[in-house]
Design a protein around this motif. Structure first.
Motif, short mmCIF file in Angstrom:
data_model
loop_
_atom_site.label_atom_id
_atom_site.label_comp_id
_atom_site.label_asym_id
_atom_site.label_seq_id
_atom_site.Cartn_x
_atom_site.Cartn_y
_atom_site.Cartn_z
N ALA A 91 3.25 44.67 -15.36
CA ALA A 91 3.75 43.39 -15.89
C ALA A 91 4.73 43.58 -17.04
O ALA A 91 4.92 42.66 -17.83
N ILE A 92 5.37 44.74 -17.13
CA ILE A 92 6.33 44.98 -18.20
C ILE A 92 7.65 44.29 -17.90
O ILE A 92 8.09 44.23 -16.75
N PHE A 93 8.30 43.72 -18.92
CA PHE A 93 9.58 43.04 -18.77
C PHE A 93 10.73 43.92 -19.23
O PHE A 93 10.57 44.74 -20.14
N HIS B 259 11.65 39.84 -15.43
CA HIS B 259 10.66 40.56 -14.62
C HIS B 259 10.83 40.13 -13.16
O HIS B 259 10.75 38.94 -12.85
N ASP B 260 11.08 41.10 -12.29
CA ASP B 260 11.26 40.84 -10.86
C ASP B 260 10.09 41.41 -10.07
O ASP B 260 9.65 42.54 -10.33
N VAL B 261 9.60 40.63 -9.13
CA VAL B 261 8.65 41.11 -8.14
C VAL B 261 9.36 41.04 -6.80
O VAL B 261 9.69 39.95 -6.33
N ASP B 262 9.64 42.19 -6.23
CA ASP B 262 10.49 42.28 -5.04
C ASP B 262 10.08 41.28 -3.96
O ASP B 262 8.95 41.29 -3.47
N GLY B 263 11.04 40.41 -3.62
CA GLY B 263 10.83 39.48 -2.54
C GLY B 263 9.88 38.34 -2.83
O GLY B 263 9.63 37.50 -1.97
N GLU B 264 9.32 38.27 -4.05
CA GLU B 264 8.33 37.25 -4.37
C GLU B 264 8.79 36.31 -5.47
O GLU B 264 8.87 35.09 -5.26
N SER B 265 9.10 36.88 -6.64
CA SER B 265 9.37 36.02 -7.79
C SER B 265 10.31 36.69 -8.78
O SER B 265 10.51 37.90 -8.75
#
Length: 247
Positions: free
Chosen positions: A150-152, A168-174
């Motif tokens: 969860a690091i930015f 912060h990117d979550v690939d393909g999610e958010s």
């Protein structure tokens, strides 16, 4: 009456977004959205039904757990003073079995979000969820764990207020973007990709004031309502963190 219901619904939408922010550290955002909705529905049902039927025993009962084998860490989402009920995440590590559970507690209701196995490492606790998601919960002193997942991007200055952007990117999610301004205000934008049945992205924006104080960036909405603080570890921003409780 309509305004009151709208306010309550808004609180739970915001709480759901906040839960998702924390969920990036454990890789279960969609499930947690469902859990928040389920808990909300459960509370409404409990209020409407005066004499609920007796609970049916679970088909698969959990074996008894010795409390001395458990080490707990919690993450407070909101206290009773803020929303009248109080909500928190709870991590339970079982030293005897080498397993852990993650719970979402809201008011008098609680539900398991995930579980898995863990091992202690030099810098923290390495977990593997039942879905195969791996994470490292980094030790910050004796009392706190912060999620490596969860690091930015971005560096937190030491000053009380500052001008900085965090992503912060979550690939393909958010994708989360947080803009801090020198005047002590902030804007947080959360985009959940294709979150609706029609295939459209879901966007939520939160604005308010903030102040950097030690390990935390404390936040309030424009109306003065307290929001869950962000966590600062080695000048980096985290939204997923836990404090040790009890032994």
């Amino acid at each position: 009456m309509g305004k009151k219901n709208h306010s309550n619904n808004k609180k739970w939408v915001d709480k759901g977004i906040l839960v998702v922010l924390i969920a990036f550290g454990i890789g279960a955002a969609a499930l947690i959205f469902f859990m928040v909705s389920s808990l909300t529905a459960q509370r409404k049902e409990n209020q409407e039904v005066k004499n609920p039927p007796a609970e049916t025993a679970s088909a698969t009962e959990e074996p008894p757990v010795n409390e001395s084998d458990l080490v707990r860490y919690t993450c407070l989402i909101s206290d009773k003073e803020t929303d009248g009920e109080g909500s928190e995440f709870s991590l339970e590590f079982n030293k005897k079995t080498g397993t852990y559970r993650e719970l979402l507690n809201s008011g008098d209701s609680g539900s398991e979000i995930d579980r898995g196995t863990y091992e202690k490492g030099k810098d923290g606790i390495n977990t593997v969820s039942r879905r195969g998601t791996k994470n490292t919960l980094i030790y910050d002193g004796d009392d706190y764990l912060v999620s490596k997942n969860a690091i930015f991007e971005g560096t937190v200055p030491k000053s009380k207020t500052f001008k900085e952007k965090f992503i912060h990117d979550v690939d393909g999610e958010s994708r989360i973007e947080i803009h801090f301004r020198k005047d002590g205000t902030f804007k947080q934008k959360v985009v959940k990709y294709s979150g609706e049945l029609d295939g459209k992205d879901v966007t939520d924006v939160t604005t308010g004031t903030y102040a950097h104080k030690g390990k935390f960036i404390e936040r309030k909405r424009e109306n003065g309502e307290k929001l869950m603080p962000y966590y600062v570890y080695k000048n980096k921003l985290y939204t997923s963190y836990y404090k040790k409780r009890g032994n």
